[in-house]
Design a protein around this motif. Sequence first.
Motif, mmCIF file in Angstrom:
data_model
loop_
_atom_site.group_PDB
_atom_site.id
_atom_site.type_symbol
_atom_site.label_atom_id
_atom_site.label_comp_id
_atom_site.label_asym_id
_atom_site.label_seq_id
_atom_site.Cartn_x
_atom_site.Cartn_y
_atom_site.Cartn_z
ATOM 1 N N PRO A 1 5.753 1.781 14.629
ATOM 2 C CA PRO A 1 6.372 0.273 13.180
ATOM 3 C C PRO A 1 4.920 0.337 12.296
ATOM 4 N N ARG A 2 3.910 0.566 12.118
ATOM 5 C CA ARG A 2 2.735 1.045 11.486
ATOM 6 C C ARG A 2 2.678 1.719 10.636
ATOM 7 N N GLU A 3 3.004 2.920 11.400
ATOM 8 C CA GLU A 3 2.991 4.582 10.779
ATOM 9 C C GLU A 3 3.701 4.711 9.280
ATOM 10 N N VAL A 4 5.598 4.013 9.901
ATOM 11 C CA VAL A 4 6.219 4.273 9.561
ATOM 12 C C VAL A 4 5.936 3.473 7.658
ATOM 13 N N ALA A 5 5.687 1.757 8.473
ATOM 14 C CA ALA A 5 5.466 1.083 7.011
ATOM 15 C C ALA A 5 4.670 2.239 6.056
ATOM 16 N N ASP A 6 3.089 2.307 6.702
ATOM 17 C CA ASP A 6 2.327 2.662 5.624
ATOM 18 C C ASP A 6 3.193 4.486 5.475
ATOM 19 N N GLY A 7 3.556 5.149 5.814
ATOM 20 C CA GLY A 7 4.436 6.228 5.005
ATOM 21 C C GLY A 7 5.081 6.170 3.636
ATOM 22 N N VAL A 8 5.327 4.976 4.424
ATOM 23 C CA VAL A 8 6.983 4.282 2.739
ATOM 24 C C VAL A 8 5.654 4.175 1.965
ATOM 25 N N THR A 9 4.747 3.729 2.008
ATOM 26 C CA THR A 9 3.797 3.445 0.966
ATOM 27 C C THR A 9 2.874 4.053 0.230
ATOM 28 N N THR A 10 2.218 4.748 1.077
ATOM 29 C CA THR A 10 1.777 6.203 0.815
ATOM 30 C C THR A 10 2.378 7.287 0.881
ATOM 31 N N SER A 11 3.348 7.658 0.809
ATOM 32 C CA SER A 11 3.616 8.672 0.521
ATOM 33 C C SER A 11 4.791 8.996 0.218
ATOM 34 N N VAL A 12 5.499 8.127 -0.228
ATOM 35 C CA VAL A 12 7.020 7.783 -0.859
ATOM 36 C C VAL A 12 6.772 7.221 -2.545
ATOM 37 N N VAL A 13 6.390 5.641 -2.313
ATOM 38 C CA VAL A 13 6.228 4.884 -3.488
ATOM 39 C C VAL A 13 4.744 6.008 -4.047
ATOM 40 N N ALA A 14 4.206 5.977 -3.511
ATOM 41 C CA ALA A 14 2.848 6.721 -4.248
ATOM 42 C C ALA A 14 3.128 7.935 -5.163
ATOM 43 N N GLN A 15 4.063 8.380 -5.147
ATOM 44 C CA GLN A 15 4.340 9.736 -6.006
ATOM 45 C C GLN A 15 5.181 9.354 -6.987
ATOM 46 N N LEU A 16 6.570 8.170 -6.185
ATOM 47 C CA LEU A 16 6.895 7.558 -7.484
ATOM 48 C C LEU A 16 6.478 7.465 -8.446
#
Length: 332
Positions: free
Chosen positions: A208-223
């Motif tokens: 779960p931690r890696e999934v949540a971090d991925g949403v934040t750092t790899s998707v939201v950050a790009q947007l």
Amino acid sequence: RTDNATMGSDAYRGAAGLSLGDQASLAHCSWMRHSGRGAVAVAFGAGLLLMFVSFTSITEGFLPAFSGGSHSQVYPRAELRGTPTMDKWLLEHQEQIRRSNVKATGGEGGASLVFLGDSITQGWQFGAFSTRDPFLNGRSKPQEAALFRKRFGSGGAPPLNWAIGGDKVGDLAWRLGHGGLGEVRVNPAAFVLNIGTNDIKDPRKARPREVADGVTTSVVAQLEATWPRAKVVVLALLPRAPREFPITSTSEAWDEGNAYYRHIKEINARLEEAAARDPRVTYLDCSPGLLSANGTRLPRTTMGDYLHPSLAGYRILADCLAPVLRRITDAA
């Protein structure tokens, strides 16, 4: 590792989301791969342990932006490369770019809302179930599309739906960085993001931690980097149940006995915490409306196959989401 390196140094622009330790491990592997024999000999003793840790991290999916399964950390859906399924996924990616540009030809910023995600988001536009499912009363797929257009559209046109069924966090992040929305002439007021449930498809391997971090750092950050004025609405992962076939034998329990319960609760808590630190991000949990009155059951009336919402479920999501998006678009 030539397969993963095929895309070159630009294979994945989401690498900024990796931890410093993971970046160092990847850099070390790259250096060892390209160095001469002398450098390899010098580094052999000191680097042996680090190489082992790096290899283990990569193969087991420890990298935050790409967790949750066997998909490559560098190239999405790597196990499908060269197969018709992979070809179909890439074609769908290109078709979404084409459709998005067609919709944007009416002028800069033709879409005020963009939806991003997996099959749950894709279902807003195309429906998640067969029209022959007797439980769903033979309803047709256009009903979701009509709901989508009515509740979130502008000028009679629906928002952009940039979702592909089966996508994980890394898949979506890769698409954004490779011919994705950055090359589409849109200037949205908000993005609606729902991604991550496929990363925990096998609850025994979920991180779960890696999934949540991925949403934040790899998707939201790009947007945020590409559209600094746009808001991002991060939807909580919806409750789900381990599906058994026939569907009628699946347990509807939404409690500690559900294999996904703890994982989804943790991911959502981390997403909510991250959103609280970012004024441009709104976290929204619409799942209570999908559950039974006491919150302990996941009825099939709202989650038709215990993973995707039914038409009634999409209506509940629309009622939850529409007021939030209205406030954002009115203020834009």
